[in-house]
Design a protein around this motif. Structure first.
Motif, PDB file in Angstrom:
ATOM      1  N   SER A   8       0.869  -0.952  -0.048  1.00 21.51           N
ATOM      2  CA  SER A   8       0.127   0.154  -0.103  1.00 21.51           C
ATOM      3  C   SER A   8       0.503   1.295   0.008  1.00 21.51           C
ATOM      4  CB  SER A   8      -0.544  -0.282   1.017  1.00 21.51           C
ATOM      5  OG  SER A   8      -0.389  -0.261   2.372  1.00 21.51           O
ATOM      6  N   VAL A   9       0.639   2.404  -0.725  1.00 25.32           N
ATOM      7  CA  VAL A   9       1.592   3.455  -1.257  1.00 25.32           C
ATOM      8  C   VAL A   9       0.104   4.285  -0.779  1.00 25.32           C
ATOM      9  CG1 VAL A   9       2.618   5.030  -2.259  1.00 25.32           C
ATOM     10  CG2 VAL A   9       3.070   2.208  -2.554  1.00 25.32           C
ATOM     11  N   ALA A  20      -3.772   9.613   5.921  1.00 24.63           N
ATOM     12  CA  ALA A  20      -2.765   9.076   4.801  1.00 24.63           C
ATOM     13  C   ALA A  20      -1.550   7.920   5.456  1.00 24.63           C
ATOM     14  CB  ALA A  20      -2.501  10.266   4.110  1.00 24.63           C
ATOM     15  N   ILE A  21      -1.427   8.595   6.887  1.00 25.90           N
ATOM     16  CA  ILE A  21       0.067   7.384   6.957  1.00 25.90           C
ATOM     17  C   ILE A  21      -0.054   6.196   7.099  1.00 25.90           C
ATOM     18  CG2 ILE A  21      -1.036   8.029   9.588  1.00 25.90           C
ATOM     19  CD1 ILE A  21       2.769   8.635   8.637  1.00 25.90           C
ATOM     20  N   PHE A  22      -1.973   5.767   7.565  1.00 26.29           N
ATOM     21  CA  PHE A  22      -1.875   4.525   7.074  1.00 26.29           C
ATOM     22  C   PHE A  22      -1.996   3.468   5.643  1.00 26.29           C
ATOM     23  CE2 PHE A  22      -4.549   5.963  10.987  1.00 26.29           C
ATOM     24  CZ  PHE A  22      -3.824   4.865  11.829  1.00 26.29           C
ATOM     25  N   ALA A  23      -0.683   3.714   5.911  1.00 26.06           N
ATOM     26  CA  ALA A  23       0.374   3.213   4.442  1.00 26.06           C
ATOM     27  C   ALA A  23       1.384   2.513   4.656  1.00 26.06           C
ATOM     28  CB  ALA A  23      -0.039   4.400   3.032  1.00 26.06           C
ATOM     29  N   VAL A  60       5.033   5.372   2.387  1.00 27.95           N
ATOM     30  CA  VAL A  60       4.390   7.057   3.156  1.00 27.95           C
ATOM     31  C   VAL A  60       5.358   8.279   1.527  1.00 27.95           C
ATOM     32  CG1 VAL A  60       3.227   8.929   3.771  1.00 27.95           C
ATOM     33  CG2 VAL A  60       2.785   6.400   4.914  1.00 27.95           C
ATOM     34  N   ILE A  61       4.886   8.664   0.766  1.00 31.41           N
ATOM     35  CA  ILE A  61       5.439   9.439   0.435  1.00 31.41           C
ATOM     36  C   ILE A  61       4.835  11.325   0.369  1.00 31.41           C
ATOM     37  CG2 ILE A  61       6.806  10.469  -1.805  1.00 31.41           C
ATOM     38  CD1 ILE A  61       5.213   7.696  -3.070  1.00 31.41           C
ATOM     39  N   GLY A  62       6.150  12.224   0.942  1.00 32.47           N
ATOM     40  CA  GLY A  62       5.897  13.055   2.071  1.00 32.47           C
ATOM     41  C   GLY A  62       6.177  14.220   1.052  1.00 32.47           C
TER      42      GLY A  62
END
Length: 350
Positions: A72-73, A106-109, A112-114
């Motif tokens: 997941s991304v 969105a952190i629930f992956a 995580v691309i910030g």
């Protein structure tokens, strides 16, 4: 000490990592050392900060690494109006159930691309602190575990200061390593025109590894042997930053732990089940430099944190194979090991 099953896992690690490396390098031209460092951080259970000028492929590297793994991304575009709840999630009252329901952010992956992380306020940036360190999120007194593997890949622009906020020291310290893409060579840039000219290679990028494979590889990295002499060498390097006259803030104990984990991952990627001082040396700058704060006088003298780390590497004695039990002794003494009787590389001074 590794077992026979662990060594089989290390063999699988090099095979799987090679597939991921080739996949990412099909998108990122001419940056093999950057791709290797990204894989090292992933297998060491760390987080990566990509810092460079616009247009050199920071977000492209993060996306290529994420798409090469079947997991997941989620991508977060950091902006000044981004709220902490946009990242962590929020509890919403459900009228039908007459109870609060948690909506994950969105952190629930797993990856995580910030993007442009320094464009959000420090309040929003702090929403990542618990998740990056403890791999969990606490909302309204309830703790939620994050999936495994979990990695934050953040990008930031160091030259465009308008509308940006510097990353707090506590935030920077949670990134295992910082990498700069740099400009490509003329040959790589010419090849890039053919590869990227018509369509983006990201569109055709397919996963070459599964999330559960990465979890197994992370477990294999944990079995890599590190001799006491190599551990002591890492501690001495980090301790030297805390009393250096050009630094007003040295590296934390977390930096020592990150340096050791990264060295174990690097040795595993090289096909070794033991770490060398060379592994520590090669990772000292990307792991330590972004955590250090030069003094005002050092900044006036244009002394960078990277230069200080290189100076410390020159000054601290490098352990030899005769120190303690020998940094490669455990691997060489196990008959049947793929590394049995393998010649150890020499130790170099930078």
């Amino acid at each position: 000490m590794t077992t026979y099953d662990d060594r089989a896992s290390l063999t699988d690690l090099t095979t799987t990592a090679e597939r991921v490396r080739r996949s990412v390098e099909g998108v990122i031209e001419g940056k093999p050392e950057v791709v290797r460092l990204s894989l090292t951080v992933l297998l060491a259970e760390g987080h990566l900060l990509i810092e460079d000028v616009p247009g050199v492929g920071k977000t492209m590297l993060a996306k290529a690494l994420a798409r090469s793994i079947d997991c997941s991304v989620r991508r977060i575009q950091f902006t000044p109006d981004l709220l902490p709840s946009d990242i962590t999630g929020v509890s919403i009252y459900d009228q039908q159930r007459r109870d609060f329901e948690f909506k994950p952010g969105a952190i629930f992956a797993q990856i995580v691309i910030g993007d442009e992380i320094n464009r959000a306020s420090p309040k929003t940036q702090s929403a990542l602190l618990e998740s990056m360190e403890e791999r969990q999120v606490t909302i309204d007194g309830q703790t939620y575990e994050l999936p495994s593997p979990f990695m934050v890949v953040a990008t930031q622009n160091p030259v465009e200061m308008e509308g940006t906020y510097p990353l707090p020291e506590a935030q920077r310290d949670r990134f295992m390593a910082r990498v700069s893409m740099g400009y490509p060579t003329p040959e790589a840039e010419f090849k890039m025109l053919d590869v990227h000219g018509a369509v983006s290679p990201l569109d055709d990028l397919q996963p070459v590894a599964h999330a559960h494979d990465i979890v197994k590889l992370i477990d294999a990295v944990r079995t890599v042997h590190v001799a006491d002499s190599v551990r002591r060498y890492a501690v001495e390097l980090v301790a030297a930053t805390r009393n250096h006259p050009d630094l007003r803030l040295g590296a934390s104990p977390r930096a020592t732990l990150h340096l050791l984990r990264a060295a174990k991952a690097s040795s595993a990627l090289s096909g070794r089940d033991y770490a060398l001082p060379d592994d520590v040396q090669s990772l000292a700058v990307p792991v330590l430099a972004h955590r250090l704060l030069p003094t005002a006088q050092a900044q006036l003298n244009r002394r960078t944190a990277e230069q200080v780390v290189l100076e410390i590497l020159q000054r601290i004695p490098v352990p030899t194979s005769g120190d303690d039990s020998g940094y490669g002794g455990a691997a060489r003494q196990v008959p049947g090991s793929p590394l049995y009787d393998q010649q150890r590389p020499g130790v170099r001074r930078l």
